[in-house]
Write a protein that holds these residues in place. Structure first.
Motif, PDB file in Angstrom:
ATOM      1  N   SER A 183     -18.804  -7.244  -0.313  1.00 44.46           N
ATOM      2  CA  SER A 183     -19.458  -6.843   0.933  1.00 44.46           C
ATOM      3  C   SER A 183     -19.041  -7.781   2.054  1.00 44.46           C
ATOM      4  O   SER A 183     -18.841  -8.979   1.842  1.00 44.46           O
ATOM      5  CB  SER A 183     -20.980  -6.873   0.765  1.00 44.46           C
ATOM      6  OG  SER A 183     -21.389  -5.992  -0.260  1.00 44.46           O
ATOM      7  N   MET A 184     -18.917  -7.238   3.258  1.00 46.13           N
ATOM      8  CA  MET A 184     -18.527  -8.033   4.426  1.00 46.13           C
ATOM      9  C   MET A 184     -19.567  -7.832   5.514  1.00 46.13           C
ATOM     10  O   MET A 184     -20.165  -6.763   5.621  1.00 46.13           O
ATOM     11  CB  MET A 184     -17.132  -7.603   4.907  1.00 46.13           C
ATOM     12  CG  MET A 184     -16.042  -7.808   3.862  1.00 46.13           C
ATOM     13  SD  MET A 184     -14.406  -7.201   4.400  1.00 46.13           S
ATOM     14  CE  MET A 184     -14.646  -5.414   4.218  1.00 46.13           C
ATOM     15  N   HIS A 185     -19.762  -8.832   6.321  1.00 42.14           N
ATOM     16  CA  HIS A 185     -20.814  -8.761   7.335  1.00 42.14           C
ATOM     17  C   HIS A 185     -20.324  -8.035   8.591  1.00 42.14           C
ATOM     18  O   HIS A 185     -20.379  -6.819   8.658  1.00 42.14           O
ATOM     19  CB  HIS A 185     -21.335 -10.169   7.636  1.00 42.14           C
ATOM     20  CG  HIS A 185     -22.090 -10.759   6.483  1.00 42.14           C
ATOM     21  ND1 HIS A 185     -23.401 -10.432   6.190  1.00 42.14           N
ATOM     22  CD2 HIS A 185     -21.696 -11.617   5.504  1.00 42.14           C
ATOM     23  CE1 HIS A 185     -23.801 -11.069   5.108  1.00 42.14           C
ATOM     24  NE2 HIS A 185     -22.777 -11.806   4.668  1.00 42.14           N
ATOM     25  N   GLN A 186     -19.811  -8.731   9.580  1.00 41.79           N
ATOM     26  CA  GLN A 186     -19.376  -8.053  10.809  1.00 41.79           C
ATOM     27  C   GLN A 186     -18.007  -7.409  10.578  1.00 41.79           C
ATOM     28  O   GLN A 186     -17.001  -7.733  11.217  1.00 41.79           O
ATOM     29  CB  GLN A 186     -19.340  -9.030  11.980  1.00 41.79           C
ATOM     30  CG  GLN A 186     -20.719  -9.391  12.510  1.00 41.79           C
ATOM     31  CD  GLN A 186     -21.510 -10.278  11.555  1.00 41.79           C
ATOM     32  OE1 GLN A 186     -20.988 -11.275  11.059  1.00 41.79           O
ATOM     33  NE2 GLN A 186     -22.760  -9.917  11.303  1.00 41.79           N
ATOM     34  N   ALA A 187     -17.987  -6.450   9.663  1.00 43.88           N
ATOM     35  CA  ALA A 187     -16.730  -5.845   9.221  1.00 43.88           C
ATOM     36  C   ALA A 187     -16.156  -4.868  10.232  1.00 43.88           C
ATOM     37  O   ALA A 187     -15.051  -4.364  10.040  1.00 43.88           O
ATOM     38  CB  ALA A 187     -16.924  -5.153   7.880  1.00 43.88           C
ATOM     39  N   GLY A 188     -16.878  -4.612  11.299  1.00 42.20           N
ATOM     40  CA  GLY A 188     -16.340  -3.741  12.330  1.00 42.20           C
ATOM     41  C   GLY A 188     -15.039  -4.238  12.917  1.00 42.20           C
ATOM     42  O   GLY A 188     -14.225  -3.447  13.405  1.00 42.20           O
ATOM     43  N   VAL A 189     -14.806  -5.548  12.854  1.00 50.57           N
ATOM     44  CA  VAL A 189     -13.558  -6.086  13.411  1.00 50.57           C
ATOM     45  C   VAL A 189     -12.344  -5.699  12.577  1.00 50.57           C
ATOM     46  O   VAL A 189     -11.219  -5.711  13.080  1.00 50.57           O
ATOM     47  CB  VAL A 189     -13.628  -7.624  13.567  1.00 50.57           C
ATOM     48  CG1 VAL A 189     -14.678  -8.012  14.595  1.00 50.57           C
ATOM     49  CG2 VAL A 189     -13.892  -8.297  12.228  1.00 50.57           C
ATOM     50  N   VAL A 190     -12.542  -5.351  11.284  1.00 54.94           N
ATOM     51  CA  VAL A 190     -11.426  -4.836  10.487  1.00 54.94           C
ATOM     52  C   VAL A 190     -11.445  -3.314  10.424  1.00 54.94           C
ATOM     53  O   VAL A 190     -10.412  -2.686  10.193  1.00 54.94           O
ATOM     54  CB  VAL A 190     -11.401  -5.439   9.071  1.00 54.94           C
ATOM     55  CG1 VAL A 190     -11.157  -6.925   9.130  1.00 54.94           C
ATOM     56  CG2 VAL A 190     -12.661  -5.118   8.288  1.00 54.94           C
ATOM     57  N   ALA A 191     -12.608  -2.711  10.638  1.00 57.11           N
ATOM     58  CA  ALA A 191     -12.680  -1.253  10.678  1.00 57.11           C
ATOM     59  C   ALA A 191     -12.046  -0.706  11.952  1.00 57.11           C
ATOM     60  O   ALA A 191     -11.468   0.389  11.934  1.00 57.11           O
ATOM     61  CB  ALA A 191     -14.136  -0.792  10.575  1.00 57.11           C
ATOM     62  N   ALA A 192     -12.141  -1.450  13.041  1.00 52.84           N
ATOM     63  CA  ALA A 192     -11.619  -0.961  14.323  1.00 52.84           C
ATOM     64  C   ALA A 192     -10.114  -0.705  14.293  1.00 52.84           C
ATOM     65  O   ALA A 192      -9.664   0.370  14.709  1.00 52.84           O
ATOM     66  CB  ALA A 192     -11.987  -1.936  15.440  1.00 52.84           C
ATOM     67  N   PRO A 193      -9.278  -1.635  13.812  1.00 54.59           N
ATOM     68  CA  PRO A 193      -7.852  -1.315  13.745  1.00 54.59           C
ATOM     69  C   PRO A 193      -7.546  -0.230  12.720  1.00 54.59           C
ATOM     70  O   PRO A 193      -6.544   0.484  12.852  1.00 54.59           O
ATOM     71  CB  PRO A 193      -7.201  -2.647  13.354  1.00 54.59           C
ATOM     72  CG  PRO A 193      -8.278  -3.443  12.711  1.00 54.59           C
ATOM     73  CD  PRO A 193      -9.536  -3.039  13.428  1.00 54.59           C
ATOM     74  N   ALA A 194      -8.396  -0.078  11.710  1.00 58.18           N
ATOM     75  CA  ALA A 194      -8.194   0.998  10.750  1.00 58.18           C
ATOM     76  C   ALA A 194      -8.407   2.358  11.405  1.00 58.18           C
ATOM     77  O   ALA A 194      -7.717   3.335  11.085  1.00 58.18           O
ATOM     78  CB  ALA A 194      -9.135   0.830   9.558  1.00 58.18           C
ATOM     79  N   LEU A 195      -9.350   2.432  12.335  1.00 53.67           N
ATOM     80  CA  LEU A 195      -9.550   3.682  13.081  1.00 53.67           C
ATOM     81  C   LEU A 195      -8.321   4.018  13.915  1.00 53.67           C
ATOM     82  O   LEU A 195      -7.914   5.181  14.015  1.00 53.67           O
ATOM     83  CB  LEU A 195     -10.791   3.564  13.972  1.00 53.67           C
ATOM     84  CG  LEU A 195     -12.133   3.640  13.238  1.00 53.67           C
ATOM     85  CD1 LEU A 195     -13.266   3.153  14.136  1.00 53.67           C
ATOM     86  CD2 LEU A 195     -12.401   5.070  12.769  1.00 53.67           C
ATOM     87  N   VAL A 196      -7.704   2.999  14.506  1.00 49.83           N
ATOM     88  CA  VAL A 196      -6.451   3.220  15.240  1.00 49.83           C
ATOM     89  C   VAL A 196      -5.376   3.722  14.274  1.00 49.83           C
ATOM     90  O   VAL A 196      -4.616   4.651  14.587  1.00 49.83           O
ATOM     91  CB  VAL A 196      -5.998   1.927  15.937  1.00 49.83           C
ATOM     92  CG1 VAL A 196      -4.628   2.107  16.582  1.00 49.83           C
ATOM     93  CG2 VAL A 196      -7.025   1.491  16.987  1.00 49.83           C
TER      94      VAL A 196
END
Length: 373
Positions: A238-251
């Motif tokens: 599990s990761m906490h502020q994982a949005g920082v790795v999800a954001a480039p994945a959305l790109v």
């Protein structure tokens, strides 16, 4: 290799991409929460979009596709125990060659390898024979698409359906290691969901050809993904502020159609190698972004070492070939450089051949190699 050439001449894996300016901007601007508590909105958006892309009810972000494949049998059959889950995998797949120790140690599975057809599909007769001797034990049948050791061959939906129908007749769970499923879909001109539909669970990578810096996703039903989420926490994934790795994945997801350019570059690379005397190519029926070549008289490690001396990095494989994995950083300048390098190596190889071949099943000398998750 100069800094200018990196990663232009690095063909070791399609994980060798680096995040571009748009991905870095997305990371900076990402709205984050805490995914451990389920409230990171960017992670939630990524999971929803991947589930939609693959036609599943839900998806779970994992640090790597290796973890997604580890969670897959655990979520399918519960905790390991005396009646360990049997995991049937193709003998030349990523799960068999690189993930088997982890699957045995941490998922507690009995891992059984199955001979594969030239296109990469596990032999249905061999699978049938193993399923018939299961004795009612939980069984997970795995399929890899694209087929890495078959030079990235793309398997169509009919092949997946044939395996899934067989497995389901025995009540087995079908897991699709679709780390490069996006490549398969583009090569075949179909939606990823069409290729994923016969499977019960799917592992999907955003950090290979799609070019995100990190991440895999495990997809399936709501109940299955909920179990996987609990198991991910137990494994420390599990990761906490994982949005920082999800954001480039959305790109990265937006660039799925761009994989066709990688396939065209790989085709140009194969065409160039085909003009080099002494080079034998693996020729898959439905090629994607990989080119595999070998030279008589040189082990894969020796060939890779000599190419590295010319500034070209490749992966030595245990089937006797070296692999060139094409990604978005590669262009025709890199193709021409790679062809020149392989021609130079071929010219000094101990034994020269004069024909190219289409051997899909050759076995070579290499026994140690690695690929990023």
């Amino acid at each position: 290799m100069t800094r200018t050439d990196f990663p232009r001449l690095d063909f070791r894996s399609d994980t060798r991409t680096v995040p571009d300016a748009r991905m870095r901007a997305a990371m900076t601007a990402a709205e984050v929460g805490d995914d451990v508590y389920g409230d990171d909105p960017t992670v939630a958006l990524l999971e929803a979009r991947v589930a939609e892309l693959l036609g599943t009810e839900a998806a779970l972000l994992t640090p790597t596709s290796t973890m997604a494949n580890l969670l897959a049998p655990l979520a399918a059959a519960g905790s390991p125990g005396p009646a360990a889950t049997r995991l049937l995998v193709g003998e030349d797949t990523h799960m068999a060659l690189l993930e088997s120790d982890g699957l045995r140690r941490f998922a507690g599975v009995e891992l059984l390898t199955v001979v594969q057809r030239p296109d990469g599909l596990p032999d249905l007769g061999a699978v049938d024979a193993l399923l018939a001797t299961g004795g009612g034990r939980p069984t997970v049948v795995c399929l890899e698409n694209t087929s890495m050791m078959r030079s990235g061959n793309a398997l169509d939906a009919a092949a997946t359906r044939a395996l899934a129908d067989l497995a389901h007749r025995y009540g087995a769970h079908v897991h699709l290691d679709g780390a490069r499923l996006a490549n398969a879909a583009v090569a075949l001109g179909v939606r990823p969901a069409e290729l994923a539909e016969p499977a019960d669970s799917v592992a999907f990578s955003v950090s290979k050809g799609l070019g995100a810096p990190v991440g895999g996703l495990l997809c399936g039903t709501h109940a299955y993904v909920a179990r996987a989420r609990e198991l991910r926490a137990a494994l420390g994934g599990s990761m906490h502020q994982a949005g920082v790795v999800a954001a480039p994945a959305l790109v990265a997801l937006e660039r799925l159609p761009d994989l066709a350019a990688d396939h065209a570059t790989a085709a140009a690379l194969a065409a160039g190698f085909g003009t080099v005397p002494g080079v034998e190519l693996m020729r898959p029926p439905r090629p994607t972004n990989m080119v595999m070549a070998r030279l008589a008289g040189l082990s894969p490690e020796e060939c890779a070492g000599r190419l590295a001396a010319h500034g070209v990095r490749v992966l030595a494989l245990p089937n006797g070939f070296v692999r060139f994995a094409v990604h978005r950083a590669h262009d025709m300048i890199g193709v021409r450089a790679a062809v020149r390098a392989l021609a130079a190596v071929a010219a000094t190889a101990p034994v020269a051949r004069t024909t190219t071949g289409g051997d899909l099943l050759g076995r070579g000398l290499s026994t140690t190699w690695t690929e990023e998750a």
